[in-house]
Design a protein around this motif. Structure first.
Motif, short mmCIF file in Angstrom:
data_model
loop_
_atom_site.label_atom_id
_atom_site.label_comp_id
_atom_site.label_asym_id
_atom_site.label_seq_id
_atom_site.Cartn_x
_atom_site.Cartn_y
_atom_site.Cartn_z
N ARG A 1 0.73 -1.13 0.06
CA ARG A 1 -0.19 0.12 0.04
C ARG A 1 1.07 1.34 -0.05
O ARG A 1 2.11 1.23 0.56
CB ARG A 1 -0.98 0.00 1.22
N ASP A 2 0.47 2.29 -0.66
CA ASP A 2 1.19 3.52 -0.60
C ASP A 2 0.95 4.74 0.34
O ASP A 2 1.41 5.74 0.46
CB ASP A 2 1.19 4.27 -2.05
N TYR A 3 -0.14 3.96 1.36
CA TYR A 3 -0.38 4.98 2.39
C TYR A 3 -1.06 4.00 3.69
O TYR A 3 -1.18 3.11 3.68
CB TYR A 3 -1.60 5.91 1.91
N TYR A 4 -1.28 4.83 4.67
CA TYR A 4 -1.84 4.09 5.88
C TYR A 4 -2.76 5.17 6.47
O TYR A 4 -2.54 6.65 6.21
CB TYR A 4 -0.85 3.74 6.88
N LYS B 1 -5.37 10.12 6.05
CA LYS B 1 -4.65 9.29 5.02
C LYS B 1 -3.20 9.95 5.11
O LYS B 1 -2.98 11.01 4.65
CB LYS B 1 -5.19 9.34 3.68
N VAL B 2 -2.35 8.97 5.25
CA VAL B 2 -0.71 9.46 5.42
C VAL B 2 0.05 8.83 4.11
O VAL B 2 -0.16 7.32 4.33
CB VAL B 2 -0.17 9.33 6.72
N MET B 3 0.51 9.37 3.41
CA MET B 3 1.44 8.73 2.31
C MET B 3 2.68 8.16 2.92
O MET B 3 3.22 8.85 3.82
CB MET B 3 1.59 9.82 1.28
N TYR B 4 3.14 7.08 2.50
CA TYR B 4 4.51 6.68 2.56
C TYR B 4 5.70 7.47 2.34
O TYR B 4 6.66 7.78 2.95
CB TYR B 4 4.74 5.27 2.36
N ALA B 5 5.54 7.85 0.88
CA ALA B 5 6.75 8.51 0.35
C ALA B 5 6.13 9.99 -0.39
O ALA B 5 4.95 9.88 -0.81
CB ALA B 5 7.37 7.84 -0.65
N THR B 6 6.98 11.11 -0.15
CA THR B 6 6.45 12.21 -0.86
C THR B 6 6.20 12.27 -2.23
O THR B 6 5.24 12.73 -2.68
CB THR B 6 7.49 13.57 -0.48
N GLU B 7 6.95 11.38 -2.97
CA GLU B 7 7.00 11.16 -4.25
C GLU B 7 5.70 10.67 -4.75
O GLU B 7 5.05 10.85 -6.00
CB GLU B 7 8.02 10.33 -4.89
#
Length: 98
Positions: A41-44, A51-57
């Motif tokens: 997943r790209d967020y948690y 919703k929080v993204m794992y990476a700023t990109e």
């Protein structure tokens, strides 16, 4: 875990019958599976439901630019921050049932 180890450990097998090595292998396999699924997943979602993204990109560049503009407006005093509690109270004052 090798094929022979998988054959030795069936879902119905009592844990008490496992050796320490088999138990370590089983725990490692479960942890790897959980980590792999989480990284897919790209967020948690944090404890506040945000919703929080794992990476700023992974965040759209246009959204980041908008956030930067808002931040600059706040710094210049052109925009004012309002707490979530204040917004909720104002909505309740307007008659909304929150």
């Amino acid at each position: 875990m090798t094929v022979s180890e998988q054959a030795l450990m069936s879902p119905e097998q009592p844990v008490i019958q496992l050796t320490v090595r088999e138990l370590e292998t089983l725990i490692a396999t479960v942890v790897q599976r959980v980590v792999r699924e989480e990284l897919r997943r790209d967020y948690y979602v944090n404890e506040n439901g945000t919703k929080v993204m794992y990476a700023t990109e992974e965040i759209a560049p246009a959204y980041l630019a908008e956030l930067q503009q808002d931040y600059q407006a706040i710094q210049k005093g052109e925009m004012k921050l309002t707490s979530g509690d204040q917004v909720i109270q104002e909505l309740r004052d307007l008659g909304l049932d929150l």
